[in-house]
Design a protein around this motif. Structure first.
Motif, PDB file in Angstrom:
ATOM      1  N   UNK A  37       0.869  -1.172   0.000  1.00 53.75           N
ATOM      2  CA  UNK A  37       0.000   0.000   0.000  1.00 53.75           C
ATOM      3  C   UNK A  37       0.909   1.225   0.000  1.00 53.75           C
ATOM      4  N   UNK A  38       0.843   2.011  -1.058  1.00 48.13           N
ATOM      5  CA  UNK A  38       1.724   3.157  -1.205  1.00 48.13           C
ATOM      6  C   UNK A  38       0.920   4.445  -1.109  1.00 48.13           C
ATOM      7  N   UNK A  39       1.253   5.285  -0.130  1.00 47.16           N
ATOM      8  CA  UNK A  39       0.612   6.586   0.032  1.00 47.16           C
ATOM      9  C   UNK A  39       1.555   7.662  -0.502  1.00 47.16           C
ATOM     10  N   UNK A  40       1.007   8.591  -1.272  1.00 52.13           N
ATOM     11  CA  UNK A  40       1.807   9.723  -1.711  1.00 52.13           C
ATOM     12  C   UNK A  40       1.156  11.010  -1.232  1.00 52.13           C
ATOM     13  N   UNK A  41       1.988  12.000  -1.006  1.00 55.95           N
ATOM     14  CA  UNK A  41       1.514  13.303  -0.511  1.00 55.95           C
ATOM     15  C   UNK A  41       2.354  14.390  -1.163  1.00 55.95           C
ATOM     16  N   UNK A  42       1.689  15.529  -1.461  1.00 58.01           N
ATOM     17  CA  UNK A  42       2.434  16.637  -2.072  1.00 58.01           C
ATOM     18  C   UNK A  42       1.811  17.971  -1.676  1.00 58.01           C
ATOM     19  N   UNK A  43       2.665  18.948  -1.374  1.00 57.18           N
ATOM     20  CA  UNK A  43       2.261  20.347  -1.262  1.00 57.18           C
ATOM     21  C   UNK A  43       3.360  21.179  -1.930  1.00 57.18           C
ATOM     22  N   UNK A  44       3.330  22.487  -1.779  1.00 53.92           N
ATOM     23  CA  UNK A  44       4.292  23.327  -2.501  1.00 53.92           C
ATOM     24  C   UNK A  44       5.731  23.089  -2.065  1.00 53.92           C
ATOM     25  N   UNK A  45       5.935  22.543  -0.869  1.00 57.36           N
ATOM     26  CA  UNK A  45       7.288  22.328  -0.360  1.00 57.36           C
ATOM     27  C   UNK A  45       7.671  20.861  -0.209  1.00 57.36           C
ATOM     28  N   UNK A  46       6.682  19.958  -0.176  1.00 55.69           N
ATOM     29  CA  UNK A  46       6.915  18.594   0.294  1.00 55.69           C
ATOM     30  C   UNK A  46       6.538  17.546  -0.743  1.00 55.69           C
ATOM     31  N   UNK A  47       7.411  16.544  -0.897  1.00 59.99           N
ATOM     32  CA  UNK A  47       7.093  15.301  -1.602  1.00 59.99           C
ATOM     33  C   UNK A  47       7.255  14.183  -0.582  1.00 59.99           C
ATOM     34  N   UNK A  48       6.260  13.292  -0.488  1.00 63.66           N
ATOM     35  CA  UNK A  48       6.310  12.240   0.530  1.00 63.66           C
ATOM     36  C   UNK A  48       5.707  10.957  -0.029  1.00 63.66           C
ATOM     37  N   UNK A  49       6.395   9.826   0.216  1.00 65.61           N
ATOM     38  CA  UNK A  49       5.882   8.503  -0.118  1.00 65.61           C
ATOM     39  C   UNK A  49       6.019   7.625   1.132  1.00 65.61           C
ATOM     40  N   UNK A  50       4.890   7.074   1.587  1.00 64.92           N
ATOM     41  CA  UNK A  50       4.877   6.190   2.754  1.00 64.92           C
ATOM     42  C   UNK A  50       4.293   4.847   2.327  1.00 64.92           C
ATOM     43  N   UNK A  51       5.053   3.759   2.513  1.00 63.92           N
ATOM     44  CA  UNK A  51       4.665   2.466   1.971  1.00 63.92           C
ATOM     45  C   UNK A  51       4.626   1.412   3.073  1.00 63.92           C
ATOM     46  N   UNK A  52       3.570   0.586   3.043  1.00 67.25           N
ATOM     47  CA  UNK A  52       3.422  -0.569   3.930  1.00 67.25           C
ATOM     48  C   UNK A  52       3.481  -1.832   3.079  1.00 67.25           C
ATOM     49  N   UNK A 175       4.312  21.268   9.421  1.00 65.64           N
ATOM     50  CA  UNK A 175       2.884  21.050   9.256  1.00 65.64           C
ATOM     51  C   UNK A 175       2.585  20.717   7.802  1.00 65.64           C
ATOM     52  N   UNK A 176       1.712  19.742   7.593  1.00 62.19           N
ATOM     53  CA  UNK A 176       1.358  19.281   6.254  1.00 62.19           C
ATOM     54  C   UNK A 176      -0.084  19.641   5.946  1.00 62.19           C
ATOM     55  N   UNK A 177      -0.297  20.226   4.789  1.00 58.66           N
ATOM     56  CA  UNK A 177      -1.647  20.573   4.341  1.00 58.66           C
ATOM     57  C   UNK A 177      -1.629  20.593   2.813  1.00 58.66           C
ATOM     58  N   UNK A 178      -1.925  19.431   2.211  1.00 57.19           N
ATOM     59  CA  UNK A 178      -1.815  19.321   0.768  1.00 57.19           C
ATOM     60  C   UNK A 178      -2.786  18.302   0.204  1.00 57.19           C
ATOM     61  N   UNK A 179      -2.332  17.555  -0.812  1.00 54.36           N
ATOM     62  CA  UNK A 179      -3.156  16.562  -1.494  1.00 54.36           C
ATOM     63  C   UNK A 179      -2.385  15.258  -1.600  1.00 54.36           C
ATOM     64  N   UNK A 180      -3.119  14.144  -1.675  1.00 54.13           N
ATOM     65  CA  UNK A 180      -2.436  12.861  -1.795  1.00 54.13           C
ATOM     66  C   UNK A 180      -3.362  11.739  -2.192  1.00 54.13           C
ATOM     67  N   UNK A 181      -2.815  10.534  -2.207  1.00 51.08           N
ATOM     68  CA  UNK A 181      -3.591   9.370  -2.598  1.00 51.08           C
ATOM     69  C   UNK A 181      -2.927   8.090  -2.150  1.00 51.08           C
ATOM     70  N   UNK A 182      -3.517   6.967  -2.550  1.00 50.12           N
ATOM     71  CA  UNK A 182      -2.994   5.658  -2.153  1.00 50.12           C
ATOM     72  C   UNK A 182      -3.229   4.645  -3.274  1.00 50.12           C
ATOM     73  N   UNK A 183      -2.201   3.811  -3.519  1.00 48.04           N
ATOM     74  CA  UNK A 183      -2.310   2.727  -4.483  1.00 48.04           C
ATOM     75  C   UNK A 183      -2.005   1.405  -3.791  1.00 48.04           C
ATOM     76  N   UNK A 184      -2.550   0.326  -4.348  1.00 45.94           N
ATOM     77  CA  UNK A 184      -2.426  -0.996  -3.731  1.00 45.94           C
ATOM     78  C   UNK A 184      -2.063  -2.017  -4.798  1.00 45.94           C
ATOM     79  N   UNK A 185      -1.161  -2.927  -4.430  1.00 49.17           N
ATOM     80  CA  UNK A 185      -0.750  -4.008  -5.330  1.00 49.17           C
ATOM     81  C   UNK A 185      -0.818  -5.327  -4.588  1.00 49.17           C
ATOM     82  N   UNK A 186      -1.325  -6.367  -5.282  1.00 51.34           N
ATOM     83  CA  UNK A 186      -1.455  -7.690  -4.683  1.00 51.34           C
ATOM     84  C   UNK A 186      -1.096  -8.734  -5.735  1.00 51.34           C
ATOM     85  N   UNK A 187      -0.137  -9.607  -5.414  1.00 48.73           N
ATOM     86  CA  UNK A 187       0.238 -10.690  -6.319  1.00 48.73           C
ATOM     87  C   UNK A 187       0.677 -11.902  -5.496  1.00 48.73           C
ATOM     88  N   UNK A 188       0.576 -13.087  -6.075  1.00 52.34           N
ATOM     89  CA  UNK A 188       1.050 -14.305  -5.393  1.00 52.34           C
ATOM     90  C   UNK A 188       2.187 -14.968  -6.155  1.00 52.34           C
TER      91      UNK A 188
END
Length: 346
Positions: A37-52, A175-188
């Motif tokens: 599960x990959x979360x991304x976040x962005x504002x004018x100063x910040x790029x962020x990727x948080x993955x589980x 402080x974070x105040x922007x936009x983001x999303x999440x993607x999911x991948x599943x394979x066996x």
């Protein structure tokens, strides 16, 4: 080992069907099982990727962990990984949520919460997904990976939703105040058996529509050479187009010195169907580069090197020109995008 755990306050995320996304915890017995599960976040100063991540690759089963990438003027470039065994994992089959050590993701109402504690840094982030009707099955459902014995599923949990939170490191608070999303991948199936590289692109039009593109470039013995799809979601969170990419024309490319890979800077995609749809992707500025082998433990590095020759992540600013001859979706440009390459093997 047998995973016995209870997720606190479990809840069903969304209705499930072949056409809708399915982003719950879904462990498989095969060695090649992998969920991310990959979360991304962005504002004018910040790029962020948080993955589980959860995977059976390597010793044991349900090996799990997190990775965190942040680029910010006050922090510079920050990247870390945390690795855990199955007894550190708290999750429940069929429910959304994961806790690995002091790191967790969970859903409450329409909001998704990410908490990460990496020793010297703390992250708390909330995504308000009330405008997203349901996860989108970017892959179109479960994909049969014949001639290999396995499946793949890729979903967009939500995209370009309001996000807020805070980063704390030493004496620095951001402080974070922007936009983001999440993607999911599943394979066996072990990804190195059928793929050389992966990519996911998220871009947005002035009208608020969201274009997502993703998939993988196959190994030499994978039929047709690649599997990639496009989905367009309206500003109301409803999918208005979904299609498989049938042809890719590389118009321009460049040599990425950091990874050593040659990457497209402009490519034209032809989409399956009677609407004569194309999407021209133009990548510009590099906004993030990660050498995976430099940021993992010696034990994990040993297993990664067995299967992945040169694993890198490259993230770029991107825009997409969408054009359809017969489609009700007008020709338009999707800007403010992030194009992420996950490079596995040449």
């Amino acid at each position: 080992m047998i995973l016995v755990s209870v997720w606190l306050a479990p809840e069903s995320v969304y209705p499930e069907s072949k056409s809708l996304g399915k982003i719950s915890f879904d462990p498989k017995p095969q060695e090649g099982y992998f969920q991310g599960w990959n979360y991304y976040y962005r504002d004018k100063d910040t790029i962020l990727f948080a993955t589980f991540l959860v995977s059976n690759l390597g010793p044991g089963t349900h090996n799990n962990g997190v990775s965190l990438y942040i680029k910010h003027p006050k922090l510079g470039t920050y990247f870390t990984t945390q690795e855990y065994a199955d007894y550190d994992l708290i999750a429940k089959t069929g429910e959304f949520g994961q806790k690995s050590g002091d790191n967790k993701m969970e859903k409450k109402g329409h909001s998704f919460f990410v908490t990460m504690r990496t020793g010297d840094l703390e992250l708390d982030l909330e995504f308000n997904a009330s405008t997203q009707k349901f996860p989108i099955a970017l892959s179109g459902g479960d994909i049969d990976l014949t001639p290999f014995n396995g499946f793949l599923r890729a979903d967009v949990g939500f995209s370009r939703v309001p996000a807020k939170g805070q980063i704390r490191k030493s004496e620095t608070t951001i402080d974070l105040n922007g936009l983001g999303g999440m993607e999911h991948l599943n394979t066996n199936l072990e990804v190195y058996k059928y793929s050389k590289s992966w990519e996911i692109l998220r871009s947005f039009s002035e009208q608020g529509d969201r274009l997502n593109f993703g998939g993988f470039t196959g190994t030499d013995n994978y039929p047709n050479g690649f599997f990639k799809r496009i989905s367009i979601v309206s500003n109301k969170g409803e999918e208005i187009f979904s299609g498989k990419v049938t042809k890719i024309e590389i118009l321009k490319k460049t040599h990425n010195k950091f990874s050593g890979y040659d990457l497209p800077t402009q490519q034209k995609l032809t989409i399956d169907g009677e609407d004569s749809c194309t999407a021209t992707i133009t990548d510009t500025k590099v906004i993030g580069e990660i050498n995976v082998l430099e940021n993992i433990s010696a034990v994990l590095r040993f297993f990664v090197r067995l299967f992945f020759a040169k694993p890198y992540q490259i993230h770029l600013n991107t825009s997409v020109v969408w054009d359809c001859v017969n489609s009700p979706i007008p020709t338009q440009t999707f800007k403010s995008g992030i194009h992420s390459y996950y490079l596995v093997n040449r």
